[in-house]
Design a protein around this motif. Sequence first.
Motif, short mmCIF file in Angstrom:
data_model
loop_
_atom_site.label_atom_id
_atom_site.label_comp_id
_atom_site.label_asym_id
_atom_site.label_seq_id
_atom_site.Cartn_x
_atom_site.Cartn_y
_atom_site.Cartn_z
N LEU A 20 35.79 24.38 23.58
CA LEU A 20 37.06 24.96 23.15
C LEU A 20 37.74 25.68 24.32
CD1 LEU A 20 39.06 25.73 20.87
CD2 LEU A 20 37.64 27.74 20.48
N LEU A 21 36.96 26.43 25.09
CA LEU A 21 37.53 27.16 26.23
C LEU A 21 38.03 26.19 27.30
CD1 LEU A 21 35.01 30.12 26.46
CD2 LEU A 21 37.40 30.22 25.76
N PHE A 22 37.29 25.10 27.53
CA PHE A 22 37.77 24.10 28.50
C PHE A 22 39.07 23.47 28.02
CE2 PHE A 22 33.46 23.81 30.48
CZ PHE A 22 33.87 23.98 31.78
N MET A 23 39.19 23.21 26.73
CA MET A 23 40.42 22.64 26.19
C MET A 23 41.59 23.62 26.35
SD MET A 23 41.21 21.08 22.42
CE MET A 23 41.15 22.67 21.61
N GLY A 35 26.44 41.39 27.69
CA GLY A 35 25.24 40.58 27.50
C GLY A 35 24.65 40.10 28.81
N ILE A 36 25.53 39.76 29.75
CA ILE A 36 25.06 39.33 31.08
C ILE A 36 24.35 40.48 31.78
CG2 ILE A 36 25.85 38.67 33.39
CD1 ILE A 36 28.09 37.08 31.99
N LEU A 46 29.01 31.19 32.27
CA LEU A 46 30.03 30.16 32.10
C LEU A 46 31.07 30.57 31.08
CD1 LEU A 46 31.08 27.28 32.64
CD2 LEU A 46 29.57 26.52 30.79
N GLU A 47 30.63 31.06 29.93
CA GLU A 47 31.59 31.47 28.89
C GLU A 47 32.44 32.64 29.34
OE1 GLU A 47 29.65 32.13 25.17
OE2 GLU A 47 29.33 29.99 24.82
N ALA A 48 31.83 33.61 30.03
CA ALA A 48 32.60 34.77 30.50
C ALA A 48 33.64 34.35 31.53
CB ALA A 48 31.67 35.81 31.10
N SER A 49 33.27 33.45 32.44
CA SER A 49 34.24 33.03 33.45
C SER A 49 35.37 32.22 32.80
CB SER A 49 33.56 32.21 34.55
OG SER A 49 32.99 31.04 34.03
N PHE A 105 39.29 33.23 32.87
CA PHE A 105 40.33 32.32 33.35
C PHE A 105 41.39 32.09 32.28
CE2 PHE A 105 37.02 30.30 36.32
CZ PHE A 105 37.32 31.18 37.34
N CYS A 106 40.98 31.98 31.03
CA CYS A 106 41.95 31.79 29.94
C CYS A 106 42.90 32.98 29.85
CB CYS A 106 41.24 31.59 28.60
SG CYS A 106 40.53 29.97 28.37
N LEU A 107 42.35 34.18 29.94
CA LEU A 107 43.19 35.37 29.89
C LEU A 107 44.14 35.43 31.09
CD1 LEU A 107 40.54 37.96 28.69
CD2 LEU A 107 42.52 37.17 27.41
#
Length: 147
Positions: free
Chosen positions: A5-8, A63-64, A90-93, A97-99
């Motif tokens: 979803l984030l990649f999309m 969490g990281i 990966l999810e945090a980055s 980037f989305c923000l």
Amino acid sequence: MMTPLLFMILAIETGMIMILLFHSPLRNLVMMGLDRLKQGRGLVTSRTVAATLFVLFVFNVYGILKTQKRMKEVGSTNPTDQVLMANQVLEASLMGFCLFLGLMIDRIHYYVKELWLLRKSLKAVHNQIDSSNLIPSINKNKKTHEK
């Protein structure tokens, strides 16, 4: 998993930025859509989504840090912790980037709109000067004095 979803979302935001950077009929359509999004409930909804994504980003970074601390305390790296850590990074980055790209879309929209308004007012002033007889008469006087 949120990764696809984030990649999309990243692909869509990158496409929107590319559309906003180059003048085309599609840019006018995107500009009208963003104008409508920024009016009424659309602005509240987009800010709510951005705030939710930011909260998820902060919890993911927490969490990281927690996983890193646990890895330091144990002294050895557990393969499970490594996989979880890689997924969280990966999810945090991707969220970051989305923000960032969302902020870029907002600013590019603002600047393109300001540029459009500036060009419109400059064209109106230019047309007013062309329709005025004051400037051509001064130029004619200069030409007669130079001869």
